[in-house]
Design a protein around this motif. Structure first.
Motif, PDB file in Angstrom:
ATOM      1  N   GLY A   1      -7.025   8.962  -1.983  1.00 20.85           N
ATOM      2  CA  GLY A   1      -5.543   8.690  -2.270  1.00 20.85           C
ATOM      3  C   GLY A   1      -5.245   7.877  -3.442  1.00 20.85           C
ATOM      4  O   GLY A   1      -4.080   7.484  -3.751  1.00 20.85           O
ATOM      5  N   ASP A   2      -6.235   7.589  -4.264  1.00 18.36           N
ATOM      6  CA  ASP A   2      -6.291   6.778  -5.409  1.00 18.36           C
ATOM      7  C   ASP A   2      -5.807   7.558  -6.662  1.00 18.36           C
ATOM      8  O   ASP A   2      -5.775   7.097  -7.638  1.00 18.36           O
ATOM      9  CB  ASP A   2      -7.551   5.875  -5.502  1.00 18.36           C
ATOM     10  N   GLY A   3      -5.967   9.045  -6.515  1.00 15.99           N
ATOM     11  CA  GLY A   3      -5.628   9.770  -7.538  1.00 15.99           C
ATOM     12  C   GLY A   3      -6.761  10.218  -8.458  1.00 15.99           C
ATOM     13  O   GLY A   3      -7.334   9.680  -9.146  1.00 15.99           O
ATOM     14  N   LEU A   4      -7.409  11.133  -7.911  1.00 17.69           N
ATOM     15  CA  LEU A   4      -8.581  11.863  -8.428  1.00 17.69           C
ATOM     16  C   LEU A   4      -8.236  12.270  -9.890  1.00 17.69           C
ATOM     17  O   LEU A   4      -7.160  13.026 -10.027  1.00 17.69           O
ATOM     18  CB  LEU A   4      -9.257  12.947  -7.463  1.00 17.69           C
TER      19      LEU A   4
ATOM     20  N   ALA B   1      -1.196   8.299  -5.320  1.00 19.38           N
ATOM     21  CA  ALA B   1      -0.306   8.535  -4.156  1.00 19.38           C
ATOM     22  C   ALA B   1       0.719   7.445  -4.378  1.00 19.38           C
ATOM     23  O   ALA B   1       0.622   6.531  -4.657  1.00 19.38           O
ATOM     24  CB  ALA B   1      -0.966   8.423  -2.939  1.00 19.38           C
ATOM     25  N   GLY B   2       1.839   7.672  -3.976  1.00 21.98           N
ATOM     26  CA  GLY B   2       2.895   6.832  -3.770  1.00 21.98           C
ATOM     27  C   GLY B   2       4.110   7.093  -4.676  1.00 21.98           C
ATOM     28  O   GLY B   2       5.533   6.414  -4.447  1.00 21.98           O
ATOM     29  N   ASP B   3       4.137   8.013  -5.459  1.00 23.47           N
ATOM     30  CA  ASP B   3       5.279   8.750  -6.185  1.00 23.47           C
ATOM     31  C   ASP B   3       6.124   9.744  -5.111  1.00 23.47           C
ATOM     32  O   ASP B   3       5.169  10.714  -4.689  1.00 23.47           O
ATOM     33  CB  ASP B   3       4.651   9.399  -7.309  1.00 23.47           C
TER      34      ASP B   3
ATOM     35  N   ILE C   1       5.900  13.525  -6.196  1.00 18.25           N
ATOM     36  CA  ILE C   1       4.680  14.115  -6.677  1.00 18.25           C
ATOM     37  C   ILE C   1       4.191  14.315  -4.964  1.00 18.25           C
ATOM     38  O   ILE C   1       3.700  15.509  -4.447  1.00 18.25           O
ATOM     39  CB  ILE C   1       3.828  13.283  -7.244  1.00 18.25           C
ATOM     40  N   ASP C   2       4.081  13.456  -3.979  1.00 17.97           N
ATOM     41  CA  ASP C   2       3.696  13.474  -2.722  1.00 17.97           C
ATOM     42  C   ASP C   2       4.186  14.384  -1.946  1.00 17.97           C
ATOM     43  O   ASP C   2       3.907  15.483  -1.478  1.00 17.97           O
ATOM     44  CB  ASP C   2       3.929  11.959  -2.073  1.00 17.97           C
ATOM     45  N   ALA C   3       5.803  14.824  -2.168  1.00 22.53           N
ATOM     46  CA  ALA C   3       6.521  15.756  -1.295  1.00 22.53           C
ATOM     47  C   ALA C   3       5.994  17.053  -1.931  1.00 22.53           C
ATOM     48  O   ALA C   3       5.752  18.003  -0.994  1.00 22.53           O
ATOM     49  CB  ALA C   3       7.978  15.593  -1.788  1.00 22.53           C
ATOM     50  N   ALA C   4       5.750  17.217  -3.181  1.00 23.47           N
ATOM     51  CA  ALA C   4       5.431  18.501  -3.798  1.00 23.47           C
ATOM     52  C   ALA C   4       4.023  18.763  -3.401  1.00 23.47           C
ATOM     53  O   ALA C   4       3.805  20.065  -2.932  1.00 23.47           O
ATOM     54  CB  ALA C   4       5.308  18.579  -5.361  1.00 23.47           C
ATOM     55  N   ALA C   5       3.255  17.889  -3.108  1.00 27.60           N
ATOM     56  CA  ALA C   5       1.583  18.064  -2.856  1.00 27.60           C
ATOM     57  C   ALA C   5       1.574  18.521  -1.250  1.00 27.60           C
ATOM     58  O   ALA C   5       0.912  19.481  -0.987  1.00 27.60           O
ATOM     59  CB  ALA C   5       0.690  16.995  -2.784  1.00 27.60           C
ATOM     60  N   ALA C   6       2.655  17.801  -0.403  1.00 24.16           N
ATOM     61  CA  ALA C   6       2.603  18.491   1.025  1.00 24.16           C
ATOM     62  C   ALA C   6       3.154  19.789   1.171  1.00 24.16           C
ATOM     63  O   ALA C   6       2.686  20.520   1.924  1.00 24.16           O
ATOM     64  CB  ALA C   6       3.638  17.283   1.579  1.00 24.16           C
ATOM     65  N   LEU C   7       4.232  20.030   0.032  1.00 25.25           N
ATOM     66  CA  LEU C   7       4.785  21.428   0.201  1.00 25.25           C
ATOM     67  C   LEU C   7       3.638  22.352  -0.204  1.00 25.25           C
ATOM     68  O   LEU C   7       3.682  23.473   0.608  1.00 25.25           O
ATOM     69  CB  LEU C   7       6.007  21.586  -0.668  1.00 25.25           C
ATOM     70  N   VAL C   8       2.974  22.177  -1.242  1.00 23.70           N
ATOM     71  CA  VAL C   8       1.899  23.157  -1.664  1.00 23.70           C
ATOM     72  C   VAL C   8       0.774  23.299  -0.398  1.00 23.70           C
ATOM     73  O   VAL C   8       0.590  24.293  -0.306  1.00 23.70           O
ATOM     74  CB  VAL C   8       1.292  22.718  -2.963  1.00 23.70           C
TER      75      VAL C   8
END
Length: 378
Positions: free
Chosen positions: A211-214, A182-184, A187-194
């Motif tokens: 939030g550490d990136g599984l 998390a922090g990009d 990527i964060d915006a795309a994840a929220a959209l999905v």
């Protein structure tokens, strides 16, 4: 491979672009609906129904639809203020109360007068007026909710009024994974959209709570998800390994879709669980989600709903490349759709658009004035 003492991962390459139609057909063939489960009616709002919903017949007897007088309408046919008609059996009644024997209508309060303690009609009353007949709300056979349809709040209110408290739905749980920590912001915006799209389609979006990136490998092994959507790592960069990971653990049906934007999208399976790998670019992730992700969700929920759209005329010509399905953002103005761009879609273009059109791969675009189907952004 080792170069200068450093291990170098093989580059994942796109051998060829698979047509959008072929990938959609594979999704249809490989993604079955999830199992139905029973939930409280309130929890079912926004979900997709699993099976038709039929309520017991109601009302069982005729009811008054308003406050007034329960009357035998045949006795009122020639009634007027100058020639009142006697109503020996008329009684005052309230809305929702069963009609008494012999009554077939409910007259307004002012349509009946009392003279020397006897009721008289001063207006003609129609048979069935202001009466809810038996089975009018539900006949015990006709479905109030249809299999594969979303349950909206108004329909849920009608079901609740019909005495239904629990209902069967299909509610897929979809893990949304950021391949990078998390922090990009992209990527964060795309994840929220999905995640928003999953909820809007009647599913439940799961996320990596840490939030550490599984790691994708760990995400694919999780047993609490019906599907996985991972964002990023689908290209041919040095650190792009999403597709290679899926190929190692499961099956890649397609890597490289003839879709612009979104060419590096991949779709596959881990055993029977569908996996959609989206590009790490917002425009590519958006296009792939709208055209592939929503189709996958529709299969998981068993949805039978048709896409909602409006028809508009193009305000200017749209050009497209043969062989590519192309998503074009548009802005709507007084029945016209203004194309805002193609290929790479800048953030300002995405933000200014009202929705999108799709140019089929067998077309070189659309001329000015052409009628197009506009679908709205999520």
């Amino acid at each position: 491979m080792v170069v200068d003492g450093e291990a170098i991962q093989p580059i994942q390459r796109i051998a060829r672009l698979t047509s959008l139609a072929v990938v959609l057909a594979r999704i249809d063939a490989l993604v079955p609906p999830v199992a139905a489960r029973e939930v409280a009616l309130a929890a079912a709002v926004g979900r997709v129904l699993a099976g038709d919903v039929v309520a017991a017949a109601r009302p069982r007897v005729a009811l008054a639809l308003r406050d007034g007088w329960a009357v035998n309408s045949a006795l009122t046919q020639d009634a007027s203020p100058y020639a009142p008609a006697a109503l020996p059996s008329a009684i005052q009644i309230e809305a929702g109360v069963p009609l008494p024997a012999g009554a077939d209508a409910v007259a307004e309060v002012d349509a009946v007068t009392l003279r020397e303690g006897r009721a008289e009609a001063v207006a003609a009353i129609t048979c069935g007026e202001s009466v809810l007949p038996p089975g009018a709300d539900a006949d015990g056979a006709t479905a109030l909710g249809r299999d594969g349809r979303r349950l909206y709040a108004v329909a849920a209110a009608a079901l609740a009024a019909a005495g239904i408290s629990r209902i069967n739905v299909r509610e897929p749980r979809v893990l949304v994974l950021r391949v990078k920590p998390a922090g990009d912001p992209i990527i964060d915006a795309a994840a929220a959209l999905v995640a928003h799209g999953i909820a809007a389609a009647g599913g439940v979006a799961l996320s990596d709570a840490s939030g550490d990136g599984l790691r994708l490998e760990d995400a694919l092994r999780r047993q609490d998800a019906d599907a996985v959507v991972a964002i990023g790592g689908t290209g041919s960069g040095r650190n792009d390994t999403s597709v290679a990971t899926l190929a190692r653990l499961g099956q890649v049906e397609a890597h490289g879709i003839a879709l612009s934007p979104g060419e590096t999208t991949a779709f596959g399976l881990l055993e029977t669980r569908p996996v959609l790998l989206l590009p790490g670019r917002l425009d590519g992730a958006l296009a792939a989600w709208l055209l592939l992700g929503e189709r996958m969700l529709a299969r998981l929920t068993g949805s039978r709903e048709e896409p909602r759209f409006v028809t508009a005329r193009l305000s200017r010509k749209v050009a497209s490349n043969l062989g590519l399905a192309e998503l074009i953002p548009v802005r709507l103005r007084e029945g016209e759709a203004e194309p805002l761009g193609s290929g790479y879609l800048p953030l300002h273009t995405i933000a200014q658009a009202d929705g999108w059109i799709l140019v089929a791969p067998d077309r070189e675009g659309h001329p000015e004035g052409a009628s197009v189907m506009v679908r709205f952004w999520p």
